[in-house]
Write a protein that holds these residues in place. Structure first.
Motif, PDB file in Angstrom:
ATOM      1  N   ASP A   1      19.473  19.073   5.913  1.00 51.48           N
ATOM      2  CA  ASP A   1      18.754  18.035   6.657  1.00 51.48           C
ATOM      3  C   ASP A   1      19.645  16.786   6.809  1.00 51.48           C
ATOM      4  O   ASP A   1      19.211  15.656   6.631  1.00 51.48           O
ATOM      5  CB  ASP A   1      17.412  17.671   5.999  1.00 51.48           C
ATOM      6  CG  ASP A   1      16.540  16.791   6.911  1.00 51.48           C
ATOM      7  OD1 ASP A   1      16.870  16.640   8.110  1.00 51.48           O
ATOM      8  OD2 ASP A   1      15.542  16.253   6.410  1.00 51.48           O
TER       9      ASP A   1
ATOM     10  N   HIS B   1      12.605  22.063   4.696  1.00 53.66           N
ATOM     11  CA  HIS B   1      12.625  21.061   3.633  1.00 53.66           C
ATOM     12  C   HIS B   1      11.336  20.980   2.792  1.00 53.66           C
ATOM     13  O   HIS B   1      10.710  19.947   2.686  1.00 53.66           O
ATOM     14  CB  HIS B   1      13.126  19.682   4.094  1.00 53.66           C
ATOM     15  CG  HIS B   1      12.502  19.076   5.318  1.00 53.66           C
ATOM     16  ND1 HIS B   1      11.179  19.185   5.606  1.00 53.66           N
ATOM     17  CD2 HIS B   1      13.042  18.296   6.282  1.00 53.66           C
ATOM     18  CE1 HIS B   1      10.933  18.517   6.720  1.00 53.66           C
ATOM     19  NE2 HIS B   1      12.041  17.973   7.164  1.00 53.66           N
TER      20      HIS B   1
ATOM     21  N   HIS C   1      19.326  23.207   9.424  1.00 56.11           N
ATOM     22  CA  HIS C   1      18.634  21.942   9.682  1.00 56.11           C
ATOM     23  C   HIS C   1      19.597  20.759   9.613  1.00 56.11           C
ATOM     24  O   HIS C   1      19.889  20.244   8.532  1.00 56.11           O
ATOM     25  CB  HIS C   1      17.495  21.784   8.664  1.00 56.11           C
ATOM     26  CG  HIS C   1      16.595  20.634   8.931  1.00 56.11           C
ATOM     27  ND1 HIS C   1      15.241  20.652   8.630  1.00 56.11           N
ATOM     28  CD2 HIS C   1      16.820  19.419   9.481  1.00 56.11           C
ATOM     29  CE1 HIS C   1      14.698  19.501   8.979  1.00 56.11           C
ATOM     30  NE2 HIS C   1      15.641  18.730   9.487  1.00 56.11           N
TER      31      HIS C   1
ATOM     32  N   LYS D   1      11.479  22.633  17.109  1.00 62.48           N
ATOM     33  CA  LYS D   1      11.139  21.890  15.905  1.00 62.48           C
ATOM     34  C   LYS D   1       9.805  21.200  16.163  1.00 62.48           C
ATOM     35  O   LYS D   1       9.661  20.438  17.129  1.00 62.48           O
ATOM     36  CB  LYS D   1      12.220  20.846  15.608  1.00 62.48           C
ATOM     37  CG  LYS D   1      11.884  19.879  14.475  1.00 62.48           C
ATOM     38  CD  LYS D   1      11.885  20.572  13.107  1.00 62.48           C
ATOM     39  CE  LYS D   1      11.356  19.679  12.002  1.00 62.48           C
ATOM     40  NZ  LYS D   1      12.214  18.590  11.615  1.00 62.48           N
TER      41      LYS D   1
ATOM     42  N   HIS E   1      20.810  17.079  11.824  1.00 63.29           N
ATOM     43  CA  HIS E   1      20.688  16.132  12.944  1.00 63.29           C
ATOM     44  C   HIS E   1      22.121  15.748  13.345  1.00 63.29           C
ATOM     45  O   HIS E   1      22.686  14.812  12.794  1.00 63.29           O
ATOM     46  CB  HIS E   1      19.868  14.907  12.536  1.00 63.29           C
ATOM     47  CG  HIS E   1      18.474  15.262  12.089  1.00 63.29           C
ATOM     48  ND1 HIS E   1      17.405  15.270  12.955  1.00 63.29           N
ATOM     49  CD2 HIS E   1      17.979  15.655  10.888  1.00 63.29           C
ATOM     50  CE1 HIS E   1      16.305  15.645  12.292  1.00 63.29           C
ATOM     51  NE2 HIS E   1      16.635  15.886  11.032  1.00 63.29           N
TER      52      HIS E   1
END
Ligand code: NCD
Ligand code: ZN
Ligand code: ZN
Length: 346
Positions: free
Chosen positions: A218, A157, A18, A99, A20
């Motif tokens: 994350d 998460h 996970h 997602k 970004h």
């Protein structure tokens, strides 16, 4: 030539499900090279890239553009798409899955994504919205009853022990982040999704370290000036892709976790969720590994454009001293090198 010191462990590279990575229109916050350099510095050899960039990765065109951009990745990667009207086309592309954000629950196109045979990454219950909690719980129950025909689901998460139990009870896999284990709502003012929980919930989440399938960062980078905006408009996100691996091995060196459990959380568990077997990793993704040294230091980021994280200065007992991707040195303890990672799904 690799000679290990007596205070070093040679470990499989970490798989961070996970992340970004940003890039494309959000390259000012983080780009493929800054994110994956930070990853190599933190012992991560494969990232799962989230679709909420600009353009949003829910069309074949946007995903192709992203896949082309990821050719600059310094570590191996997989890409997730978002919910949209082109799921049939996306299903035929080399992506790892989808997602599902809480906003997607309202969209009619969600149905196509849920019936895709690819991995679906779900949000946990959102504790600050009763409405949101009810909708998610209803969705989970629906999915649990249909899971045999609808493929794999993973809850990312998780912020409470109960959520992990609920995910497992529904037949889904689950992951945790270091920041939800370490920080609680009143000792950290950084905004993040899902929000930090109260101290009792945070402490109880540690029980889940023994049962969760993975730990993820994350990594959600924003510019330092954006994080200084007023809370209401400040974008949520903590940038700490390089924290997870030294944090988990610190727990090993402190005698809290076994080496096996650490490998499960950082490598084996997340690789299995992606459908990659460790054997396949050993063959197809030749020699992705990392060297972790028993050493006291205070955490700091090195290559992310986000620079600030609330984990800055956190005391650790493990440090990544080398990272190998595809058998090549991607980080040597001092510098990162432009190794070319590959799409693990292609
Ligand atoms: C995510 C981001 O910045 O992309 N932020 C976060 O706090 N995890 C988006 C999101 O999940 O809200
Ligand atoms: Zn999220
Ligand atoms: Zn996220």
């Amino acid at each position: 030539d690799l000679t290990l010191r007596s205070d070093e462990l040679l470990m499989p590279g970490s798989v961070d499900l996970h992340v970004h990575v940003r890039g494309l229109g959000l390259s000012y916050k983080e780009d493929v090279s800054s994110a994956t350099s930070e990853a190599a510095y933190g012992g991560v050899t494969l990232v799962g890239d989230m679709p909420n960039t600009h353009p949003y990765l829910n069309t074949a065109e946007a995903v192709l553009e992203k896949l082309r951009e990821m050719e600059r990745s310094r570590i191996d990667f997989v890409v997730y798409a978002g919910v949209g009207s082109e799921t049939k086309k996306l299903d035929a592309m080399p992506i790892a899955g989808y997602k599902v954000f809480p906003e997607d629950l309202e969209r009619p196109e969600l149905e196509d994504v849920l019936s895709s045979s690819k991995l679906k990454i779900l949000h946990p219950e959102v504790p600050n919205s009763l409405q949101g909690q009810r909708t998610l719980r209803a969705l989970w129950q629906e999915l649990a009853s249909l899971r045999l025909v609808r493929g794999r689901f993973h809850v990312t998460h998780c912020t409470s022990k109960e959520t992990v139990e609920l995910a497992h009870g529904s037949g889904f896999t689950a992951d945790l982040t270091p920041h939800h284990l370490l920080l609680h709502e009143s000792d950290c003012w950084d905004k993040v999704n899902p929000p930090l929980r109260d101290e009792t919930t945070r402490r109880a989440l540690w029980d889940s370290l023994w049962v969760a399938e993975a730990v993820v960062s994350d990594h959600a980078p924003h510019l330092p000036e954006e994080k200084r905006w007023h809370y209401d408009i400040c974008p949520p996100g903590i940038a700490a892709i390089s924290f997870t691996t030294p944090f988990i091995y610190s727990l090993v060196f402190r005698g809290v976790l076994s080496v096996d459990r650490a490998v499960q959380l950082l490598s084996k568990g997340p690789a299995t969720i992606l459908g990659l077997k460790m054997g396949e990793i050993a063959e197809g993704f030749a020699a992705n590994f990392t060297v972790v040294r028993r050493e006291y230091w205070r955490y700091s980021t090195a290559y992310t454009k986000a620079s600030h994280t609330p984990l800055d200065g956190y005391p650790l007992n493990a440090r990544v001293t080398m990272t190998f991707v595809q058998g090549k040195v991607a980080f040597d303890g001092g510098e990162v090198y432009p190794v070319r990672g590959v799409n693990a799904i292609a």
